[in-house]
Write an enzyme that holds these catalytic residues in place. Structure first.
Site, PDB file in Angstrom:
ATOM      1  N   HIS A 195      -9.539   0.972   4.685  1.00  0.00           N
ATOM      2  CA  HIS A 195      -8.278   1.192   5.406  1.00  0.00           C
ATOM      3  C   HIS A 195      -8.533   2.142   6.573  1.00  0.00           C
ATOM      4  O   HIS A 195      -9.334   3.063   6.468  1.00  0.00           O
ATOM      5  CB  HIS A 195      -7.222   1.770   4.465  1.00  0.00           C
ATOM      6  CG  HIS A 195      -5.862   1.780   5.096  1.00  0.00           C
ATOM      7  ND1 HIS A 195      -5.473   2.762   5.969  1.00  0.00           N
ATOM      8  CD2 HIS A 195      -4.827   0.913   5.015  1.00  0.00           C
ATOM      9  CE1 HIS A 195      -4.243   2.498   6.396  1.00  0.00           C
ATOM     10  NE2 HIS A 195      -3.834   1.373   5.831  1.00  0.00           N
ATOM     11  N   ASN A 220       0.877  -1.169   0.000  1.00  0.00           N
ATOM     12  CA  ASN A 220       0.000   0.000   0.000  1.00  0.00           C
ATOM     13  C   ASN A 220       0.919   1.224   0.000  1.00  0.00           C
ATOM     14  O   ASN A 220       1.482   1.581   1.038  1.00  0.00           O
ATOM     15  CB  ASN A 220      -0.881  -0.035   1.257  1.00  0.00           C
ATOM     16  CG  ASN A 220      -1.719   1.212   1.413  1.00  0.00           C
ATOM     17  OD1 ASN A 220      -1.776   2.056   0.524  1.00  0.00           O
ATOM     18  ND2 ASN A 220      -2.373   1.333   2.561  1.00  0.00           N
ATOM     19  N   TRP A 221       1.063   1.842  -1.173  1.00  0.00           N
ATOM     20  CA  TRP A 221       2.029   2.945  -1.289  1.00  0.00           C
ATOM     21  C   TRP A 221       1.486   4.233  -0.658  1.00  0.00           C
ATOM     22  O   TRP A 221       2.206   5.205  -0.533  1.00  0.00           O
ATOM     23  CB  TRP A 221       2.380   3.188  -2.759  1.00  0.00           C
ATOM     24  CG  TRP A 221       3.105   2.063  -3.420  1.00  0.00           C
ATOM     25  CD1 TRP A 221       3.427   0.841  -2.884  1.00  0.00           C
ATOM     26  CD2 TRP A 221       3.633   2.046  -4.763  1.00  0.00           C
ATOM     27  NE1 TRP A 221       4.108   0.070  -3.803  1.00  0.00           N
ATOM     28  CE2 TRP A 221       4.242   0.782  -4.962  1.00  0.00           C
ATOM     29  CE3 TRP A 221       3.638   2.960  -5.818  1.00  0.00           C
ATOM     30  CZ2 TRP A 221       4.859   0.432  -6.170  1.00  0.00           C
ATOM     31  CZ3 TRP A 221       4.249   2.619  -7.023  1.00  0.00           C
ATOM     32  CH2 TRP A 221       4.853   1.365  -7.195  1.00  0.00           C
ATOM     33  N   LYS A 222       0.206   4.243  -0.324  1.00  0.00           N
ATOM     34  CA  LYS A 222      -0.428   5.431   0.260  1.00  0.00           C
ATOM     35  C   LYS A 222      -0.155   6.656  -0.631  1.00  0.00           C
ATOM     36  O   LYS A 222      -0.072   6.513  -1.841  1.00  0.00           O
ATOM     37  CB  LYS A 222       0.031   5.610   1.711  1.00  0.00           C
ATOM     38  CG  LYS A 222      -0.185   4.327   2.537  1.00  0.00           C
ATOM     39  CD  LYS A 222      -0.038   4.524   4.004  1.00  0.00           C
ATOM     40  CE  LYS A 222      -0.280   3.188   4.716  1.00  0.00           C
ATOM     41  NZ  LYS A 222      -0.182   3.260   6.158  1.00  0.00           N
ATOM     42  N   GLY A 271       2.284   2.203  10.791  1.00  0.00           N
ATOM     43  CA  GLY A 271       3.259   3.288  10.680  1.00  0.00           C
ATOM     44  C   GLY A 271       3.950   3.656  11.976  1.00  0.00           C
ATOM     45  O   GLY A 271       4.614   4.689  12.067  1.00  0.00           O
ATOM     46  N   GLU A 309      -5.445  -5.073  10.457  1.00  0.00           N
ATOM     47  CA  GLU A 309      -4.450  -4.035  10.701  1.00  0.00           C
ATOM     48  C   GLU A 309      -4.793  -3.296  11.995  1.00  0.00           C
ATOM     49  O   GLU A 309      -5.639  -2.391  11.989  1.00  0.00           O
ATOM     50  CB  GLU A 309      -4.434  -3.031   9.549  1.00  0.00           C
ATOM     51  CG  GLU A 309      -4.098  -3.639   8.204  1.00  0.00           C
ATOM     52  CD  GLU A 309      -3.499  -2.598   7.261  1.00  0.00           C
ATOM     53  OE1 GLU A 309      -2.352  -2.790   6.858  1.00  0.00           O
ATOM     54  OE2 GLU A 309      -4.176  -1.595   6.965  1.00  0.00           O
ATOM     55  N   SER A 361       3.251  -2.143  10.394  1.00  0.00           N
ATOM     56  CA  SER A 361       4.689  -2.176  10.701  1.00  0.00           C
ATOM     57  C   SER A 361       5.340  -3.529  10.391  1.00  0.00           C
ATOM     58  O   SER A 361       6.259  -3.955  11.082  1.00  0.00           O
ATOM     59  CB  SER A 361       4.955  -1.784  12.163  1.00  0.00           C
ATOM     60  OG  SER A 361       4.525  -0.447  12.393  1.00  0.00           O
ATOM     61  N   GLY A 418       2.839  -1.102   4.292  1.00  0.00           N
ATOM     62  CA  GLY A 418       2.872   0.313   3.958  1.00  0.00           C
ATOM     63  C   GLY A 418       4.300   0.770   3.728  1.00  0.00           C
ATOM     64  O   GLY A 418       4.859   0.608   2.643  1.00  0.00           O
ATOM     65  N   GLY A 419       4.924   1.313   4.778  1.00  0.00           N
ATOM     66  CA  GLY A 419       6.260   1.914   4.647  1.00  0.00           C
ATOM     67  C   GLY A 419       7.276   1.027   3.943  1.00  0.00           C
ATOM     68  O   GLY A 419       8.005   1.492   3.048  1.00  0.00           O
ATOM     69  N   GLU A 460      -6.965   4.556   7.697  1.00  0.00           N
ATOM     70  CA  GLU A 460      -6.756   5.981   7.400  1.00  0.00           C
ATOM     71  C   GLU A 460      -7.978   6.570   6.695  1.00  0.00           C
ATOM     72  O   GLU A 460      -8.291   7.746   6.860  1.00  0.00           O
ATOM     73  CB  GLU A 460      -5.467   6.155   6.574  1.00  0.00           C
ATOM     74  CG  GLU A 460      -4.236   5.956   7.457  1.00  0.00           C
ATOM     75  CD  GLU A 460      -3.012   5.424   6.750  1.00  0.00           C
ATOM     76  OE1 GLU A 460      -2.947   5.473   5.506  1.00  0.00           O
ATOM     77  OE2 GLU A 460      -2.101   4.941   7.464  1.00  0.00           O
TER      78      GLU A 460
HETATM   79  P1  PGA Z   1       2.751   0.260   7.636  1.00  0.00           P
HETATM   80  O1  PGA Z   1       1.305   0.457   6.995  1.00  0.00           O
HETATM   81  O2  PGA Z   1       3.337  -0.988   7.077  1.00  0.00           O
HETATM   82  O3  PGA Z   1       3.530   1.482   7.227  1.00  0.00           O
HETATM   83  O4  PGA Z   1       2.562   0.182   9.116  1.00  0.00           O
HETATM   84  C1  PGA Z   1       0.447  -0.640   6.790  1.00  0.00           C
HETATM   85  C2  PGA Z   1      -0.846  -0.185   6.194  1.00  0.00           C
HETATM   86  O5  PGA Z   1      -1.362   0.866   6.591  1.00  0.00           O
HETATM   87  O6  PGA Z   1      -1.398  -0.847   5.304  1.00  0.00           O
END
Ligand code: PGA
Length: 250
Positions: free
Chosen positions: A96, A12-14, A172, A166, A212, A233-234, A98
């Site tokens: 998600h 997930n590149w956000k 994050g 999640e 994470s 994500g990251g 977010e």
């Molecule tokens: P993260 O994000 O790996 O940066 O914690 C995961 C996500 O939100 O899908």
């Protein structure tokens, strides 16, 4: 994990990247993809989807990060599931945390988006997870049950949905639940799917852990009995890290 569930490692590149960055990252992932057994999926920002579609080879799947519930119409700034499909996507992330937090998305809205994904022929990656406060007060499994009941369309099956667990507090932050805690929640999710949708759906649905996940902790998480991959994500923004996580799948 059973043979029926090929691991899925989803990036997930956000809201990150430029056309140049996205091209290089997509090419980097594509080059390494034939070396891993897991299915790989990348979900770039919607404006970069055509760029990434052109840079990926056929061994890597493409997905959107969100979609609108409607097929088309007066919804400024939105993308429909049909548009994602037309742009080459096979998946879309919905619900998600977010989006639930930043845009106030409810379980009902997430369910409508997942139904839109199914209408368009996409696999919906439906995200659920508890907050810090909910875990601290022992409500995790109740929250998960309620999110599953509200966010997962009735017509979901092992082929058209993936569920991503999640924990909000792990996204994050560098913090992760213990492996035992992750397995407990994943086993609960599978039991809920079994009770509501039957044995075949429960045996076949892929359950991803997200929050994470990185090369250093992936092996332990991905080895858990009811974890069938990760939503990253990251660490998905570096091809080497993303591929290292994928290579950690048992
Ligand atoms: P993260 O994000 O790996 O940066 O914690 C995961 C996500 O939100 O899908």
């Amino acid at each position: 994990m059973t043979d029926a569930r090929r691991p899925l490692i989803a990036g997930n590149w956000k809201m990150n990247g430029s056309a140049t960055f996205a091209t290089e990252l997509a090419q980097g992932v594509s080059v390494g993809a034939p070396g891993v057994l897991a299915e790989l999926l990348v979900c770039p920002p919607s404006v970069l989807i055509p760029t990434v579609a052109a840079a990926l080879n056929e061994t890597v799947a493409l997905g959107g990060q969100d979609c609108h519930a409607a097929e088309s119409g007066a919804h400024t700034g939105e993308n429909s599931a049909e548009m994602l499909k037309d742009a080459g996507c096979g998946y879309v992330i919905v619900g998600h945390s977010e989006r639930r937090t930043d845009h106030g998305e409810t379980n009902e809205q997430v369910c409508a988006k997942a139904e839109a994904a199914h209408r368009a022929g996409l696999c919906a990656v439906i995200c659920i997870g508890e907050t810090d406060a909910e875990r601290d007060t022992g409500k995790t499994l109740d929250v998960i049950s309620a999110q599953l009941a509200g966010s997962v369309p009735a017509a979901s099956n092992a082929a058209n949905m993936v569920i991503a667990y999640e924990p909000v507090w792990a996204i994050g932050t560098g913090r992760t639940p213990t492996n035992d805690d992750v397995q407990e929640v994943h086993a609960h999710i599978r039991a809920v799917v079994k009770a509501s949708r039957g044995d075949a759906a429960a045996a076949g649905v892929r359950l991803l852990y997200g929050g994470s996940m990185k090369p250093e902790n992936a092996k332990g998480l991905l080895a858990l009995a009811d974890v069938d991959g990760g939503l990253i994500g990251g660490a998905s923004l570096k091809a080497a890290d993303f591929l290292a996580i994928a290579a950690s799948c048992p």
